[in-house]
Design a protein around this motif. Structure first.
Motif, PDB file in Angstrom:
ATOM      1  N   LEU A 122       0.874  -1.164   0.000  1.00 26.38           N
ATOM      2  CA  LEU A 122       0.000   0.000   0.000  1.00 26.38           C
ATOM      3  C   LEU A 122       0.912   1.215   0.000  1.00 26.38           C
ATOM      4  N   LYS A 123       0.781   2.054  -1.035  1.00 23.75           N
ATOM      5  CA  LYS A 123       1.662   3.214  -1.188  1.00 23.75           C
ATOM      6  C   LYS A 123       0.850   4.492  -1.016  1.00 23.75           C
ATOM      7  N   GLU A 124       1.308   5.330  -0.116  1.00 22.52           N
ATOM      8  CA  GLU A 124       0.685   6.620   0.152  1.00 22.52           C
ATOM      9  C   GLU A 124       1.709   7.707  -0.175  1.00 22.52           C
ATOM     10  N   ASN A 125       1.517   8.386  -1.299  1.00 22.58           N
ATOM     11  CA  ASN A 125       2.446   9.451  -1.676  1.00 22.58           C
ATOM     12  C   ASN A 125       2.307  10.609  -0.696  1.00 22.58           C
ATOM     13  N   LEU A 126       3.408  10.933  -0.033  1.00 21.43           N
ATOM     14  CA  LEU A 126       3.384  12.013   0.958  1.00 21.43           C
ATOM     15  C   LEU A 126       3.442  13.376   0.296  1.00 21.43           C
ATOM     16  N   LEU A 127       4.011  13.431  -0.889  1.00 23.74           N
ATOM     17  CA  LEU A 127       4.028  14.655  -1.689  1.00 23.74           C
ATOM     18  C   LEU A 127       3.585  14.312  -3.102  1.00 23.74           C
ATOM     19  N   ALA A 128       2.774  15.168  -3.673  1.00 20.01           N
ATOM     20  CA  ALA A 128       2.360  14.999  -5.062  1.00 20.01           C
ATOM     21  C   ALA A 128       3.560  15.245  -5.967  1.00 20.01           C
ATOM     22  N   GLU A 160      13.235  18.494  -8.798  1.00 18.60           N
ATOM     23  CA  GLU A 160      14.034  17.904  -9.867  1.00 18.60           C
ATOM     24  C   GLU A 160      14.734  16.610  -9.476  1.00 18.60           C
ATOM     25  N   HIS A 161      15.143  16.478  -8.220  1.00 24.19           N
ATOM     26  CA  HIS A 161      15.979  15.342  -7.822  1.00 24.19           C
ATOM     27  C   HIS A 161      15.253  14.274  -7.010  1.00 24.19           C
ATOM     28  N   CYS A 162      14.031  14.544  -6.609  1.00 22.11           N
ATOM     29  CA  CYS A 162      13.287  13.566  -5.807  1.00 22.11           C
ATOM     30  C   CYS A 162      12.314  12.805  -6.694  1.00 22.11           C
ATOM     31  N   LYS A 163      12.453  11.495  -6.733  1.00 23.35           N
ATOM     32  CA  LYS A 163      11.581  10.655  -7.562  1.00 23.35           C
ATOM     33  C   LYS A 163      10.402  10.104  -6.761  1.00 23.35           C
ATOM     34  N   LEU A 164      10.613   9.863  -5.452  1.00 25.10           N
ATOM     35  CA  LEU A 164       9.569   9.258  -4.625  1.00 25.10           C
ATOM     36  C   LEU A 164       9.742   9.683  -3.177  1.00 25.10           C
ATOM     37  N   PHE A 165       8.636  10.033  -2.532  1.00 22.69           N
ATOM     38  CA  PHE A 165       8.598  10.296  -1.093  1.00 22.69           C
ATOM     39  C   PHE A 165       7.248   9.775  -0.626  1.00 22.69           C
ATOM     40  N   SER A 166       7.223   8.522  -0.124  1.00 25.92           N
ATOM     41  CA  SER A 166       5.969   7.833   0.160  1.00 25.92           C
ATOM     42  C   SER A 166       6.052   7.035   1.447  1.00 25.92           C
TER      43      SER A 166
END
Length: 131
Positions: A40-46, A52-58
């Motif tokens: 279960l993935k909850e994206n913390l940021l849209a 530019e450098h962040c691909k995922l923060f979940s």
């Protein structure tokens, strides 16, 4: 304390960017990287806030018996910060027990995976940064 901070920020004309817990979508993904079960993935940021450098923060949840299969990272790194639960983290060829409070780091060119071997959910924050 939070209410005071918000009131002070609004009084100074600063914009507050906050995504309430109730407004974040939780996405189910099956057999991630060939692993058993689902996450279960909850994206913390849209995506528009990642930069530019962040691909995922979940926030990721693994139910008992579920896993993220072993995979490699190229031109990026990934960090996990474990919030709850217990499991096994695969760091290249090594298997390492992990629990709440642990942080793991997969460097560029390396691989990793994680599986829930416990009886409770594992929850962790995942951060992928591009090189």
């Amino acid at each position: 304390v939070f209410i005071t901070f918000c009131a002070l920020s609004e009084a100074k004309g600063m914009a507050i960017k906050m995504i309430n817990n109730e407004k974040r979508e939780i996405i189910r993904q099956d057999n991630v990287n060939g692993g058993n079960g689902y996450i279960l993935k909850e994206n913390l940021l849209a995506p528009e806030y990642l930069g530019e450098h962040c691909k995922l923060f979940s926030k990721i949840t693994l139910k008992p018996g579920c896993e993220i299969g072993y995979h490699e990272h190229h031109e990026e790194t990934e960090t996990y910060y474990f919030l709850s639960g217990k499991g096994i983290y695969q760091d290249n060829k090594d298997e390492i027990p992990v629990k709440a409070g642990d942080v793991t780091f997969c460097e560029d060119g390396s691989g990793h995976g994680v599986r829930n071997t416990g009886t409770e959910d594992i929850e962790f924050v995942a951060l992928i940064l591009k090189k």
